[in-house]
Design a protein around this motif. Structure first.
Motif, PDB file in Angstrom:
ATOM      1  N   LEU A   1      -4.821   7.116  -1.019  1.00 45.92           N
ATOM      2  CA  LEU A   1      -4.454   7.722  -2.289  1.00 45.92           C
ATOM      3  C   LEU A   1      -5.280   8.981  -2.482  1.00 45.92           C
ATOM      4  CD1 LEU A   1      -4.380   4.526  -4.551  1.00 45.92           C
ATOM      5  CD2 LEU A   1      -2.531   5.495  -3.173  1.00 45.92           C
TER       6      LEU A   1
ATOM      7  N   ALA B   1      -2.601   0.796  -7.971  1.00 41.69           N
ATOM      8  CA  ALA B   1      -2.950   0.438  -6.594  1.00 41.69           C
ATOM      9  C   ALA B   1      -3.103  -1.080  -6.525  1.00 41.69           C
ATOM     10  CB  ALA B   1      -4.232   1.135  -6.155  1.00 41.69           C
TER      11      ALA B   1
ATOM     12  N   ASP C   1      -5.997  -2.356  -3.681  1.00 40.35           N
ATOM     13  CA  ASP C   1      -6.987  -1.290  -3.549  1.00 40.35           C
ATOM     14  C   ASP C   1      -8.107  -1.635  -2.580  1.00 40.35           C
ATOM     15  OD1 ASP C   1      -9.457  -2.223  -5.514  1.00 40.35           O
ATOM     16  OD2 ASP C   1      -7.520  -2.923  -6.225  1.00 40.35           O
TER      17      ASP C   1
ATOM     18  N   ASN D   1      -4.579   1.621   2.445  1.00 39.55           N
ATOM     19  CA  ASN D   1      -4.298   2.472   1.291  1.00 39.55           C
ATOM     20  C   ASN D   1      -4.823   3.878   1.519  1.00 39.55           C
ATOM     21  OD1 ASN D   1      -2.882   1.840  -1.109  1.00 39.55           O
ATOM     22  ND2 ASN D   1      -4.337   0.187  -1.505  1.00 39.55           N
TER      23      ASN D   1
ATOM     24  N   HIS E   1      -8.897   7.418  -3.045  1.00 36.05           N
ATOM     25  CA  HIS E   1      -9.298   6.029  -2.818  1.00 36.05           C
ATOM     26  C   HIS E   1      -8.831   5.630  -1.429  1.00 36.05           C
ATOM     27  CE1 HIS E   1     -10.189   1.815  -3.631  1.00 36.05           C
ATOM     28  NE2 HIS E   1      -9.055   1.549  -3.018  1.00 36.05           N
TER      29      HIS E   1
ATOM     30  N   CYS F   1       0.850  -1.193   0.000  1.00 30.88           N
ATOM     31  CA  CYS F   1       0.000   0.000   0.000  1.00 30.88           C
ATOM     32  C   CYS F   1       0.881   1.236   0.000  1.00 30.88           C
ATOM     33  CB  CYS F   1      -0.909   0.000   1.229  1.00 30.88           C
ATOM     34  SG  CYS F   1      -2.160  -1.295   1.230  1.00 30.88           S
TER      35      CYS F   1
ATOM     36  N   LEU G   1      -6.763   0.035 -10.386  1.00 31.30           N
ATOM     37  CA  LEU G   1      -7.069  -0.591  -9.108  1.00 31.30           C
ATOM     38  C   LEU G   1      -6.984  -2.094  -9.330  1.00 31.30           C
ATOM     39  CD1 LEU G   1     -10.051   1.713  -8.035  1.00 31.30           C
ATOM     40  CD2 LEU G   1      -7.594   2.027  -7.667  1.00 31.30           C
TER      41      LEU G   1
END
Length: 949
Positions: A269, A259, A262, A267, A306, A239, A285
């Motif tokens: 982002l 990612a 995801d 994570n 995200h 991540c 993703l």
């Protein structure tokens, strides 16, 4: 051609002047660096403009800076086909050879290189370009795994056909251009696990990606990427906490960001205010197989985010993907710079030429005050400039130094002007409302000056403070380069008993509508009441890469502040001075933005703390990427607590949190009943077949028994050993996994096992302790205590159940493999059928789970906040790991009915269909056991709870 920022030579008698010369200068430059390090311990080497040919690695140790000057920047060039740069280096972390390698010290001949680390401060290269010549495919221009007050700035890095421009980021990069290479940057986590600031950076022509990252905490402002397959590539299986604001992307054949995990709650982002042209995908993703594609060839990306999102302090976080784009009619080449330039050198006036001594003994107050009153821009060559009273700046005064460890404004202890009882008196005071600039200087308030405040800042939005160290405590160095001792031998007070912590005013006080830009600031003096205090200001202000650490009561305090932004702000609490320190406290604040906020407690902190952020009467405050973490199991219970409303934010990892936005109440189920309280920190818990529950208050070294029929709680047994986790064998004997500290002088030695690798906990937790296990009959512990021997697996027969940790903190993303590793040693219980498998993760785990053939086993991945389900074979080994839910902390259970219960800030109950039910507790829950079909007993900090599902 990039612009040189320093056109003239520097008059500094403490520095090394390295003049241009023809031919290979590898040996000469290395010797100049080594001599400076040996003789002074820290300092600056000034490189004259010109091309310098190198054929081998140059090692730059801690607190040494290389700074170029001239009408064009000096250029370090790795000669074509230099020996050793053609093949991978298998034993090297980056598998490469480096042109410029920042290290903790200069390696002796034949000695392994000590890479820069979390204690490598004040190192830098500035205004120097680097180039990799042809025929060096495994070459990397820079390796920079350093920490605070270390940086790369004003550099053009041409990797060409080499591997990369830079391996392993650290602290800060500003005004850097990367050209060519497989990658511009490829990096793992920073050495102290802080975020890294990348500002005003340009990438072009990389063959694979501009940036390849693995948990580096990249905080990027003003980025340009052109002609690359990918802009930012997150390493498979990992991540990232990525924040990117203001960027221009052109001709990106694949995507802006990948990612791989995801679905993982860790994570974070966040991409904001980006312009793209001919970009195939915004994001890949990969775990969920989704590709986010822009709708226009030329577009403005207002937001792509995200991760876990909370719209307010009430409610439950949810995993969200947000993408907002619109068409662009014209495409900008870049965004405006946010960082002002230093004044031209023609305007600099050398304070030594005005009479300042800078020897640490002569009182320079009068000389420096006259200099401020007479000149706009003052240059401070390296030296210690002693003050005995406040130095007051005019509205547009600039103070320029080039290395804060060797250039200090200082005061001695017990200076009369700063003594006694009274209001704050600053050592340095800005001009009110003006455009002051301070660069590359330390502010040293000593330790026995009760009224002193390091700097009172009332300058306006056009002001700038950069590379300023508020000296004292961590990061202090004596002449010669040795660290100043921070603690006494028992780490309970200062090394000097006359120096009391928390005995002076704040290090940096911004007030009376003070504002401006602050970058690369480190405030770690334990003598100050707080490292950073902002009060009563609505002037525009922004902070970048600010580190505030090691204070007793507060790290950062803000009162009545509005309109400020904070990028890569980081706090850290040490066990000696900061166990009960509030990292960030906000009161009466409005319209603040925090991006990649890291709130950390070191591995030695042995107590939980109520909250990382304490807020009162705050509005319209946004957190983008919020990271509340520690390697220790006792972290800060709540990421944020609203003291007015009594609400708390429980997730430790959030991509976005809006403070003061209402949210509907969660669906809640079950009934929560407090059984007992008054404990210190209860966590580990288990049951026997008689209906008894055993739990431990581990810091107090106490084990208790709860009789579920009567509700009575009684102590079980007292030992001087700290219990970490508990389990009962098939004959109802209680097994206690303990941490044993051998006394000094005993001769006992316990080396770390191989599986300590792969986790920063294993790297940093250097106590020399060992895991021991004993068994007792709880009905008669005094006569039945038996120390179990850790024996080879081949010696153990009749095994029917193997016990493994139910929670593991692994920050090298090896959780899925480490849980399946075959055990080689173990402790066999008195029943002969139960074995606790020996593994390093027992030293931190508070939950134990039994692996029984044919039954599922749940393992909580603390670092990535997920629950993994595994199968158990006939040998009681775990296999076939599958991520069950993207939630998890200390304990997850699967009941015989198929109901899954996961503790993660609260209790999530997953029945066979539908959304999970959520139960909230007054405190953060740790571990749980089932008692009967629909009842759980749960430990939660100071109390024990019962939940009826």
């Amino acid at each position: 051609m990039e612009k040189s920022v320093y056109l003239k030579p520097f008059a500094d008698g403490e520095a090394v002047q390295f003049r241009h010369r023809e031919g290979d200068v590898t040996r000469a430059l290395q010797e100049a660096i080594n001599s400076l390090k040996r003789e002074k311990g820290y300092g600056i080497i000034f490189l004259e403009e010109g091309v310098y040919l190198l054929s081998d690695t140059i090692y730059v140790p801690r607190a040494i800076r290389l700074i170029g000057w001239g009408k064009t920047r000096p250029r370090l060039v790795l000669k074509e086909r230099s020996p050793g740069f053609q093949e991978d280096v298998p034993e090297d972390k980056g598998k490469s050879r480096y042109l410029l390698w920042f290290t903790d010290r200069v390696p002796d001949p034949g000695e392994a290189v000590a890479d820069a680390n979390a204690g490598t401060f004040y190192s830098a290269v500035s205004n120097i370009d680097l180039e990799i010549g042809e025929g060096n495919p495994c070459a990397v221009a820079l390796r920079t795994h350093f920490a605070q007050h270390s940086f790369i700035s004003h550099c053009r890095v041409c990797a060409g056909s080499g591997r990369a421009g830079l391996f392993d980021v650290g602290n800060e990069l500003e005004d850097v251009a990367f050209e060519g290479g497989e990658y511009g940057i490829y990096t793992t986590r920073t050495s102290p696990s802080w975020p890294c600031l990348l500002m005003n950076a340009r990438f072009s022509g990389q063959r694979r990606a501009a940036i390849h990252t693995r948990e580096a905490g990249l905080t990027i402002v003003n980025l340009e990427v052109r002609d690359c397959p990918r802009a930012i590539e997150i390493e498979d299986g990992f991540c990232e906490k990525l924040y990117l604001e203001d960027g221009v992307f052109e001709n990106i054949s694949d995507c802006l960001v990948t990612a791989p995990l995801d679905r993982c709650a860790a994570n974070q982002l966040s991409l904001r205010n980006l312009c793209g042209r001919r970009v195939n995908f915004i994001a890949r993703l990969e775990e969920s197989g989704r590709n986010v594609k822009p709708e226009q060839e030329t577009f403005f990306l207002r937001e792509f985010s995200h991760g876990l999102v909370m719209k307010g302090v009430s409610g439950q976080a949810s995993l969200q993907t947000i993408c907002e784009t619109e068409a662009l009619s014209s495409f900008p080449l870049s965004f405006p710079k946010r960082i002002p330039d230093l004044p031209p050198q023609d305007e600099w006036v050398n304070v030594r030429e005005l009479g300042a001594a800078g020897d640490g003994e002569t009182d320079d107050t009068a000389v420096l005050q006259r200099a401020v009153d007479s000149h706009a821009v003052l240059y401070f060559p390296q030296g210690f400039y002693r003050l005995s009273d406040t130095l007051r700046l005019r509205e547009h005064t600039a103070l320029i130094g080039l290395n804060p460890i060797s250039t200090r404004l200082m005061v001695k202890d017990n200076e009369p002007a700063f003594g006694g009882f009274g209001t704050p008196k600053p050592l340095l005071e800005s001009g009110k409302g003006g455009g002051n600039l301070i660069n590359g200087i330390a502010i040293d308030t000593a330790a026995r000056n009760p009224r002193i405040c390091g700097c009172k800042w009332t300058a306006g939005p056009d002001s700038y403070m950069n590379d300023v160290k508020f000296y004292g405590g961590h990061g202090s160095m004596n002449p010669g380069g040795e660290n100043v001792p921070v603690y006494n031998e028992s780490r309970t007070a200062d090394s000097d008993p006359a120096r009391k912590w928390d005995s002076q005013y704040w290090s940096l006080w911004i007030t009376e509508n003070g504002g401006g830009v602050f970058k690369d600031i480190w405030s770690a003096s334990p003598y100050a009441a707080a490292g950073l205090f902002l009060s009563d200001t609505a002037a525009a202000g922004a902070m970048y890469a600010v580190s505030v650490e090691h204070h007793v009561r507060r790290e950062v305090l803000m009162q009545n502040v509005s309109g400020w932004s904070f990028y890569a702000l980081q706090t850290e609490e040490e066990v000696a001075e900061s166990s009960w320190c509030q990292p960030l406290e906000l009161s009466g604040c409005d319209s603040l933005t925090f991006a990649n906020l890291y709130l950390f407690r070191v591995i030695w902190v042995d107590n939980a703390f109520p909250q990382a952020v304490l807020a009162r009467d705050c509005r319209n405050t946004e957190f983008w990427n919020l990271h509340n973490f520690t390697q220790m199991k006792y972290t800060m219970d709540f990421t944020l607590r609203d003291a007015d409303g009594g609400k708390a934010v429980r997730p430790w990892q959030l991509t976005r949190l809006t403070l003061n936005t209402e949210r509907p109440a969660l669906k809640s189920g079950g009934h929560v009943e407090r059984l007992a309280d008054g404990f210190d920190n209860v966590d580990a818990i288990c049951t026997d077949s008689r209906g008894n529950v055993y739990f431990c208050d581990s810091r107090k070294k106490n084990i208790y028994r709860l009789d579920c029929q009567t509700g009575l709680i009684r102590p079980v047994w007292d030992t001087p050993y700290r219990p970490l986790s508990l389990i009962c064998d098939g004959e109802n004997r209680l097994l206690a996994v303990c941490e044993y500290f051998p006394p000094k002088g005993s001769g006992e030695r316990y080396p770390k096992p191989a599986d300590a690798e792969g986790t920063a906990y294993g790297a940093w937790y250097n106590t020399g302790s060992a895991i021991k296990v004993y068994a007792v009959d709880p009905q008669d512990p005094g006569r039945t205590m038996t120390v179990l021997e850790c024996r080879d697996r081949a010696e153990l027969t009749g095994v029917k159940t193997v016990v493994y940790p139910g929670n593991r903190w692994r920050d090298n993303n090896d959780h899925l493999s480490i849980v399946c590793r075959s055990w080689e040693k173990g402790w066999q219980a008195p029943d002969g059928a139960t074995v606790i498998a020996c593994c390093y993760d027992l030293v931190r785990a508070c939950c134990l789970q039994k692996a029984v053939p044919g039954k599922p086993f749940l393992s909580a991945d603390e670092f990535y906040k997920r629950t993994v389900r595994l199968q158990v074979n006939d040998a009681c080994e775990l296999f076939s790991p599958q991520v069950l839910e993207e939630r998890g902390e200390y304990c997850s259970l699967e009941l015989p009915s198929g109901t899954v219960c996961i503790l993660d800030g609260g209790l999530f109950v997953y029945r066979q269909a539908g959304e999970p039910e959520y139960l909230e507790f007054p405190e953060r829950p740790a571990c749980m056991v089932p008692v009967g079909e629909n009842t759980l007993v749960i430990t939660a900090r100071t109390a024990l709870y019962r939940v009826r599902l």
